[in-house]
Design a protein around this motif. Sequence first.
Motif, mmCIF file in Angstrom:
data_model
loop_
_atom_site.group_PDB
_atom_site.id
_atom_site.type_symbol
_atom_site.label_atom_id
_atom_site.label_comp_id
_atom_site.label_asym_id
_atom_site.label_seq_id
_atom_site.Cartn_x
_atom_site.Cartn_y
_atom_site.Cartn_z
ATOM 1 N N GLY A 609 6.114 -13.856 15.579
ATOM 2 C CA GLY A 609 5.295 -13.152 16.552
ATOM 3 C C GLY A 609 4.818 -11.793 16.096
ATOM 4 O O GLY A 609 4.272 -11.029 16.901
ATOM 5 N N ARG A 610 5.021 -11.458 14.814
ATOM 6 C CA ARG A 610 4.576 -10.168 14.282
ATOM 7 C C ARG A 610 3.623 -10.406 13.115
ATOM 8 O O ARG A 610 3.682 -11.443 12.453
ATOM 9 C CB ARG A 610 5.779 -9.349 13.815
ATOM 10 C CG ARG A 610 6.698 -8.922 14.952
ATOM 11 C CD ARG A 610 7.839 -8.060 14.456
ATOM 12 N NE ARG A 610 8.733 -8.775 13.555
ATOM 13 C CZ ARG A 610 9.861 -8.277 13.065
ATOM 14 N NH1 ARG A 610 10.202 -7.034 13.369
ATOM 15 N NH2 ARG A 610 10.629 -8.996 12.282
ATOM 16 N N PRO A 611 2.737 -9.452 12.847
ATOM 17 C CA PRO A 611 1.838 -9.601 11.702
ATOM 18 C C PRO A 611 2.617 -9.772 10.395
ATOM 19 O O PRO A 611 3.680 -9.175 10.208
ATOM 20 C CB PRO A 611 1.049 -8.288 11.706
ATOM 21 C CG PRO A 611 1.103 -7.825 13.126
ATOM 22 C CD PRO A 611 2.460 -8.242 13.633
ATOM 23 N N ARG A 612 2.060 -10.593 9.509
ATOM 24 C CA ARG A 612 2.692 -10.885 8.227
ATOM 25 C C ARG A 612 1.947 -10.149 7.125
ATOM 26 O O ARG A 612 0.746 -10.371 6.929
ATOM 27 C CB ARG A 612 2.666 -12.382 7.960
ATOM 28 C CG ARG A 612 3.297 -13.228 9.060
ATOM 29 C CD ARG A 612 2.895 -14.676 8.899
ATOM 30 N NE ARG A 612 3.503 -15.546 9.905
ATOM 31 C CZ ARG A 612 3.222 -16.832 10.033
ATOM 32 N NH1 ARG A 612 2.323 -17.388 9.230
ATOM 33 N NH2 ARG A 612 3.812 -17.561 10.962
ATOM 34 N N ILE A 613 2.640 -9.300 6.428
ATOM 35 C CA ILE A 613 2.022 -8.463 5.393
ATOM 36 C C ILE A 613 2.693 -8.755 4.054
ATOM 37 O O ILE A 613 3.925 -8.796 3.960
ATOM 38 C CB ILE A 613 2.142 -6.969 5.743
ATOM 39 C CG1 ILE A 613 1.406 -6.687 7.056
ATOM 40 C CG2 ILE A 613 1.604 -6.097 4.612
ATOM 41 C CD1 ILE A 613 1.519 -5.253 7.527
ATOM 42 N N GLY A 614 1.875 -8.954 3.036
ATOM 43 C CA GLY A 614 2.392 -9.223 1.705
ATOM 44 C C GLY A 614 2.238 -8.023 0.789
ATOM 45 O O GLY A 614 1.324 -7.202 0.963
ATOM 46 N N PHE A 615 3.145 -7.904 -0.182
ATOM 47 C CA PHE A 615 3.113 -6.819 -1.162
ATOM 48 C C PHE A 615 3.045 -7.400 -2.578
ATOM 49 O O PHE A 615 3.702 -8.392 -2.893
ATOM 50 C CB PHE A 615 4.386 -5.960 -1.090
ATOM 51 C CG PHE A 615 4.497 -5.089 0.122
ATOM 52 C CD1 PHE A 615 3.456 -4.250 0.492
ATOM 53 C CD2 PHE A 615 5.657 -5.093 0.894
ATOM 54 C CE1 PHE A 615 3.558 -3.433 1.603
ATOM 55 C CE2 PHE A 615 5.776 -4.282 2.003
ATOM 56 C CZ PHE A 615 4.724 -3.448 2.368
ATOM 57 N N VAL A 616 2.259 -6.758 -3.429
ATOM 58 C CA VAL A 616 2.331 -6.924 -4.890
ATOM 59 C C VAL A 616 2.169 -5.526 -5.455
ATOM 60 O O VAL A 616 1.161 -4.866 -5.192
ATOM 61 C CB VAL A 616 1.232 -7.857 -5.432
ATOM 62 C CG1 VAL A 616 1.292 -7.904 -6.962
ATOM 63 C CG2 VAL A 616 1.371 -9.266 -4.860
ATOM 64 N N TRP A 617 3.139 -5.058 -6.210
ATOM 65 C CA TRP A 617 3.112 -3.656 -6.628
ATOM 66 C C TRP A 617 2.921 -3.437 -8.128
ATOM 67 O O TRP A 617 2.722 -2.327 -8.566
ATOM 68 C CB TRP A 617 4.386 -2.939 -6.173
ATOM 69 C CG TRP A 617 5.661 -3.576 -6.683
ATOM 70 C CD1 TRP A 617 6.295 -3.301 -7.863
ATOM 71 C CD2 TRP A 617 6.427 -4.583 -6.036
ATOM 72 N NE1 TRP A 617 7.416 -4.081 -7.994
ATOM 73 C CE2 TRP A 617 7.527 -4.878 -6.866
ATOM 74 C CE3 TRP A 617 6.302 -5.266 -4.822
ATOM 75 C CZ2 TRP A 617 8.478 -5.837 -6.529
ATOM 76 C CZ3 TRP A 617 7.251 -6.210 -4.492
ATOM 77 C CH2 TRP A 617 8.321 -6.483 -5.340
ATOM 78 N N ARG A 618 2.956 -4.492 -8.910
ATOM 79 C CA ARG A 618 2.706 -4.316 -10.341
ATOM 80 C C ARG A 618 2.113 -5.594 -10.913
ATOM 81 O O ARG A 618 2.261 -6.687 -10.356
ATOM 82 C CB ARG A 618 3.986 -3.943 -11.090
ATOM 83 C CG ARG A 618 5.072 -5.001 -11.071
ATOM 84 C CD ARG A 618 6.240 -4.659 -11.994
ATOM 85 N NE ARG A 618 7.252 -5.699 -11.936
ATOM 86 C CZ ARG A 618 8.405 -5.603 -11.286
ATOM 87 N NH1 ARG A 618 8.694 -4.481 -10.651
ATOM 88 N NH2 ARG A 618 9.269 -6.608 -11.269
ATOM 89 N N GLY A 619 1.426 -5.428 -12.070
ATOM 90 C CA GLY A 619 0.842 -6.569 -12.758
ATOM 91 C C GLY A 619 1.601 -6.875 -14.033
ATOM 92 O O GLY A 619 2.810 -6.647 -14.131
ATOM 93 N N SER A 620 0.884 -7.347 -15.025
ATOM 94 C CA SER A 620 1.510 -7.732 -16.287
ATOM 95 C C SER A 620 2.107 -6.509 -16.978
ATOM 96 O O SER A 620 1.422 -5.501 -17.162
ATOM 97 C CB SER A 620 0.486 -8.391 -17.210
ATOM 98 O OG SER A 620 1.008 -8.530 -18.516
ATOM 99 N N PRO A 621 3.381 -6.592 -17.404
ATOM 100 C CA PRO A 621 3.985 -5.431 -18.078
ATOM 101 C C PRO A 621 3.375 -5.146 -19.434
ATOM 102 O O PRO A 621 3.550 -4.058 -19.979
ATOM 103 C CB PRO A 621 5.463 -5.837 -18.210
ATOM 104 C CG PRO A 621 5.453 -7.332 -18.165
ATOM 105 C CD PRO A 621 4.327 -7.707 -17.251
ATOM 106 N N THR A 622 2.646 -6.113 -20.004
ATOM 107 C CA THR A 622 2.044 -5.906 -21.321
ATOM 108 C C THR A 622 0.607 -5.385 -21.246
ATOM 109 O O THR A 622 0.016 -5.097 -22.276
ATOM 110 C CB THR A 622 2.063 -7.212 -22.132
ATOM 111 O OG1 THR A 622 1.354 -8.223 -21.403
ATOM 112 C CG2 THR A 622 3.496 -7.669 -22.357
#
Length: 767
Positions: A609-622
Amino acid sequence: MPQRFASQHTTSFSALLSQLGCSLAITTYDTGQLVLLRARGPAALNTHFCALPRPMGCAADAEKLAIGTGHQVVEMRNMVAVAEKLPGDVRHDACYLPRQVHVTGDIDIHELAYAADSTLWLVNTRMSCLCTLDREHSVVPRWRPPFISGYDVSDRCHLNGLAMRDGEPAFVTALGTSDAPAGWREHKIAGGVVIDTTDGSTVAGNLSMPHSPRWYDDRLWVLESGAGTLITIDPGTGDRRVVAELPGFTRGLAFAGRYAFVGLSEVRETNVFAGLPLTQRTAERHCGVWVVDIRTGETVAYTVFRGDVRELFAVTLVPARHPHVVTPDEPLARSSYALPDEALGDVVPEDPRVVRFQRALALARSQRFDEAIPALEAVLAEEPDHVQALYHLGACHIAEDRWLRAVDALSRCVAIRADHAEAQNSLGMAYSCLGDWETAIERFEAAIAADQAFATARFNRSLGLLRLGRYREGWPDYECRWQLPSFERLVCPQPEWQGEDISGKVLLVHTEQGAGDAMQFARFLPIVAKRCRKLIVAATENLKPILQQVEGVDHVRLPGRFEADTFDVFCPIMSLAHRLEIELDTIPAAVPYLTAPPDLRVDPVPDRGRPRIGFVWRGSPTYRFERQRGLSLELLAPLVDLPFDFYTLQTPLDEADLTRLEEFGIEPLEPDNPAKTHFGRTAACLGQLDLLICSDTSVSHLAGAMNLPTWILLHHEPDWRWMTEREDSPWYPSVRLFRQKTPGDWPAVIARVRKELELQRFPTERD
């Protein structure tokens, strides 16, 4: 180095290399790298990459190293004197420098081996024979299986492995006994053979894709790759014994003491590898090197690779603890010399000023900038107008993100030599990092004026023009990327599409650069599909599930060799904007144009019953700018007490990440193993969210292409596609941009995100 690379190893792996006093050279042709695995202390492992075009076979001893590449054999010699002078905090005990590059033509070189007389033997797979080299010819065929009637380049039996015995060729492996072009493919599952080269007799048959035969400890060893096993074969009776079953496609074998070092690859999802015993035996397959005790068959150590490296070919022991390999294009290959002993007495002593500068330069080239900068400043203290010292000092400051100091050094350099093209280009880079793109473009143009063929400056100018929205001027310069060593152009007899009428032709569009680039430019595929008879897209495995859903795409296939009549013309995907003459106000922004495969099922996200929020905080380490664009997970802490359900699509996750995610109440949606996910699965997960908050990664492009509300967190000078100052994007209507006001100030960005989240109103119903 591959764009995405990570490795894990048991401590016993590095301890064993230390104990044996050796290292490993591994070839991975799918990413174009020679990889050195070197022990660094009793528990650490150092991984060093050397870029080579499609490296395959590798042979090494204390004095020499040979590598078979796409159409060449590169032979190197160990120069210990150079090894002793290499910078770094670890003493190198060998340095292999190129001495000869022999062009063989495209013969699909597989294994290499040195004979007792130092003759280099190579497996010529396309011609189905063993060869040696001489000065006059591409190759010199020396032996072929008795069932091969003659030489052509049709890969009749897929001859692939060579075992030496008493310093001479003794056994070979082949995937079949066909004398027809590519005939081995019909019986690939169990048509493999081991052949005795002395009399042409078949030692053993009915093998599943055998590779890497070796004569060791008075026994014949073979990797039955299709079964994922290490076996021994009695040459007299053909009896075979399984020594070890391993979790991957076994290929690449070396021995030391009682240990076998076995290369493993992930089985590709192609027709060539379908139906193998290995795929029926185990669902989880790895890429890496496993160490087997040949007395017991037990695995005693391993190193597993993650990311872009998925296939290995050669695994070769190098008799040195910490060797270094210099590729033909490296600066060290140009500045190292080997002379006969009788000539050394006549060598003139070097000028101490030159020596001082060369040492400073070596520090800079080895990226030891904290030492290189004071060393270069010491040179300039004695010679204030030393142009090269000024140039390299500026380059070091750029590498350390010291833009104003870089501008100072490089401005002094071009004041002395206005035609120093490299300095003008670097000065443009410094100004671009300061956000002064107009001045940056002026410096790039000065570099081009000094050197009309300076592709790097033209490419950099294109990035500035595109950032400013001057697409008509920027796209032509952007084509200069193919002249840069970091970009590899598709080589084929078909012409590249230049925008002409192709209504009756088949067009191949191939992806390039990162996955995000491919997803951004996939919007053009429906347009070009209407201009050709048929559209084929060549893309990586993780992109295939979403690109095959794009309107107008007839077929998506993995990169590799294509039959000659598969297509008529081709185009790199990021050249489509140029071919279609796209301008800022004509970007097709109809969304969504990427979707999850309709039959793909993922675990449903609970509806609380609450909004669903996604996180991505970094990309490829190389990725070379990851330290600027990526965040740490800790920075998200001010957001997690808001009344939302938080999820993450970040992968991979280490133990520290998992611990902190549990503390924050953030649930992972992707599997921990990156090899188990693809963008089709990511799209299905995104489809269950109300909002994605992420750094500038491929997932942000996927979310934007799906028309999911997406907030992208941008560092101070982000990629060209996000332009300058704007909070929206002409590429993705559902995207909002949150920019750093000052370099590195992520807390201020997160504070703005929190404020906006507190004001955000989400839909109360879901589709």
